[in-house]
Design a protein around this motif. Structure first.
Motif, PDB file in Angstrom:
ATOM      1  N   ARG A  41       0.828  -1.216   0.000  1.00 39.31           N
ATOM      2  CA  ARG A  41       0.000   0.000   0.000  1.00 39.31           C
ATOM      3  C   ARG A  41       0.867   1.273   0.000  1.00 39.31           C
ATOM      4  N   CYS A  42       0.198   2.364  -0.313  1.00 42.75           N
ATOM      5  CA  CYS A  42       0.835   3.677  -0.218  1.00 42.75           C
ATOM      6  C   CYS A  42       0.453   4.265   1.132  1.00 42.75           C
ATOM      7  N   TYR A  43       1.451   4.534   1.971  1.00 42.66           N
ATOM      8  CA  TYR A  43       1.184   5.105   3.296  1.00 42.66           C
ATOM      9  C   TYR A  43       0.977   6.616   3.223  1.00 42.66           C
ATOM     10  N   ALA A  44       1.531   7.231   2.180  1.00 37.65           N
ATOM     11  CA  ALA A  44       1.509   8.689   2.111  1.00 37.65           C
ATOM     12  C   ALA A  44       0.100   9.235   1.909  1.00 37.65           C
TER      13      ALA A  44
ATOM     14  N   ALA B 201      -2.697   8.424   3.069  1.00 32.33           N
ATOM     15  CA  ALA B 201      -3.467   8.591   4.306  1.00 32.33           C
ATOM     16  C   ALA B 201      -2.717   9.467   5.302  1.00 32.33           C
ATOM     17  N   GLY B 202      -1.520   9.930   4.913  1.00 28.83           N
ATOM     18  CA  GLY B 202      -0.703  10.735   5.828  1.00 28.83           C
ATOM     19  C   GLY B 202      -0.633  12.176   5.366  1.00 28.83           C
ATOM     20  N   ASN B 203       0.567  12.750   5.498  1.00 29.44           N
ATOM     21  CA  ASN B 203       0.756  14.141   5.116  1.00 29.44           C
ATOM     22  C   ASN B 203       1.017  14.215   3.609  1.00 29.44           C
TER      23      ASN B 203
ATOM     24  N   CYS C   4       1.181   5.451  -6.472  1.00 32.36           N
ATOM     25  CA  CYS C   4       2.312   6.093  -5.782  1.00 32.36           C
ATOM     26  C   CYS C   4       2.310   7.561  -6.209  1.00 32.36           C
ATOM     27  N   TYR C   5       2.613   8.476  -5.258  1.00 28.02           N
ATOM     28  CA  TYR C   5       2.398   9.908  -5.511  1.00 28.02           C
ATOM     29  C   TYR C   5       3.642  10.749  -5.239  1.00 28.02           C
TER      30      TYR C   5
ATOM     31  N   PRO D 237      -4.954  18.471  -7.017  1.00 27.30           N
ATOM     32  CA  PRO D 237      -4.269  18.565  -5.728  1.00 27.30           C
ATOM     33  C   PRO D 237      -4.977  17.778  -4.634  1.00 27.30           C
ATOM     34  N   MET D 238      -4.186  17.425  -3.605  1.00 24.38           N
ATOM     35  CA  MET D 238      -4.733  16.707  -2.440  1.00 24.38           C
ATOM     36  C   MET D 238      -4.952  17.701  -1.304  1.00 24.38           C
ATOM     37  N   THR D 239      -5.259  17.162  -0.122  1.00 23.69           N
ATOM     38  CA  THR D 239      -5.624  18.032   1.003  1.00 23.69           C
ATOM     39  C   THR D 239      -4.560  19.094   1.290  1.00 23.69           C
TER      40      THR D 239
END
Ligand code: FAD
Ligand code: SF4
Length: 333
Positions: free
Chosen positions: A138-141, A143-145, A157-158, A308-310
């Protein structure tokens, strides 16, 4: 630190053989070591063999050729930034090299290493997060910052591509010479970098055992009687003034003759997993009289496909402003 075999081949063929020798081990190239050794020390990789390119002849130095410039992969970033022909004719590359990392890293880091450095994603760089790029599930990023992630081009992957020189080379029609067990091949820079949609575990088209040997730059042609060779610029926004990666960067190169833009190439760093060609900006500029160029409008075309993301919407605003500045600078009297 995990122990590894350190080898110093004296020929390119020997280096390639050591990278692919049986029985297979995780064999890695080391150039200046400023990124590879970080990865080893941080426990992200545990190579069985490290193959130094320091003793391989003809990988160092910048040579003028019939077609332009040929830069050895082992040329240091500092030498690139200081070279008079690069400063004069390939200014964006000199500016990208001169403004990256710190003087110490520029003195040991090489162009080949800079192009092949691994991503800076916090989760990739943490030894305890087995994300997709490290073969995990999984991609942890996500769900993170998300502040430092891409705004376009992500696919499971981002990451953003970290190399400043890669962005500058992207507007210069650079080609990358590669040697491997099956001989050598040359790739346009646009084909050298691959996004996660192609292979989430790597960032380049290099096959196992392949070595980047040279980076070639065509000579900038003067554009007719009323023209000059194209001018170029590299602008970079970062959080700290020194020793920091780009939040967003832009390389722009314009060829102008008789007041009209004949050639336009614009690329962005910090926004996508590979250097991003700003095609909408290029299309707007190509064939336009410089007196009719609206730099602010060009800026708004920087990232038409951004999602863009959050935490990273600021990158779109930055990209707009950097493109505006670059275009204004290159079209100013
Ligand atoms: C504090 C810090 C700040 C930094 N800031 C920036 C920045 O602002 N902008 C920027 O662009 N970079 C930045 N960097 C990255 C730095 O520029 C790279 O670490 C450096 O350029 C890598 O060069 P090297 O020769 O040391 O590579 P190495 O560490 O030796 O190798 C890096 C990677 O490339 C591979 N490799 C090396 N040479 C070749 C080759 N010829 N063919 C195929 N693969 C090869 C290696 O196997 C390894 O995976 C920063 C690094 C640090 C530590
Ligand atoms: S963005 Fe890529 S490198 Fe970062 S955690 Fe996700 S999969 Fe890993």
């Amino acid at each position: 630190m995990h122990p590894f075999q350190y080898t110093e081949p004296q020929t390119l063929a020997e280096a390639v053989a050591l990278l692919t020798a049986a029985p297979p081990v995780d064999a890695r190239i080391i150039a200046g070591g400023s990124d590879l050794l970080d990865e080893v020390k941080e426990g992200i990789i545990a190579p069985g063999r490290v193959v130094s390119l320091a003793g391989v002849p003809d990988l160092d130095g910048i040579a003028e050729t019939d077609g332009g410039l040929s830069i050895g992969a082992m040329t240091t970033i500092a030498d690139l930034a200081a070279h008079p022909v690069i400063r004069a004719g390939y200014t964006a590359l000199a500016e990208a090299a001169g403004g990256l990392a710190t003087p110490q890293i520029r003195n040991v880091g090489t162009l080949g290493g800079n192009l092949n450095q691994r991503p800076r994603c916090w989760y990739y760089r943490h030894p305890l997060t087995p994300c997709l790029k490290k073969g995990g599930d999984r991609c942890y990023a996500l769900a993170g910052n998300t502040k430092y992630l891409c705004v376009t081009g992500g696919d499971r992957c981002y990451i953003v591509h970290p190399s400043d020189t890669a962005v500058a080379l992207s507007v210069m029609e650079a080609t990358i010479e590669v040697a491997g067990a099956d001989g050598s091949r040359t790739l346009p820079i646009g084909d050298f970098f691959v996004g996660p949609g192609v292979d989430v575990t790597r960032e380049t088209a290099l096959e196992p055992g392949e070595v980047v040997t040279r980076i070639n730059l065509p000579r900038p042609a003067a554009l007719g009687a009323g023209g000059q060779p194209p001018g170029s610029v590299y602008l970079k926004a970062r959080e700290r003034e020194a020793g920091d990666f780009a939040l967003v960067s832009v390389a722009a190169r314009l060829g102008i003759a008789d007041g009209v833009i004949q050639q336009a190439a614009v690329a962005l760093g910090g926004v996508a997993p590979v250097p991003y060609r700003a095609r909408a900006v290029e299309e707007y500029l190509q064939g336009r009289a410089i007196s009719a160029v609206d730099a602010a409008h060009a800026g708004t075309l920087a990232l038409p496909d951004a999602r863009p993301m959050t935490d990273n919407g600021y990158k779109v605003v930055m990209a707009n402003n950097l493109v505006k500045q670059a275009v204004a600078r290159l079209t100013a009297g």
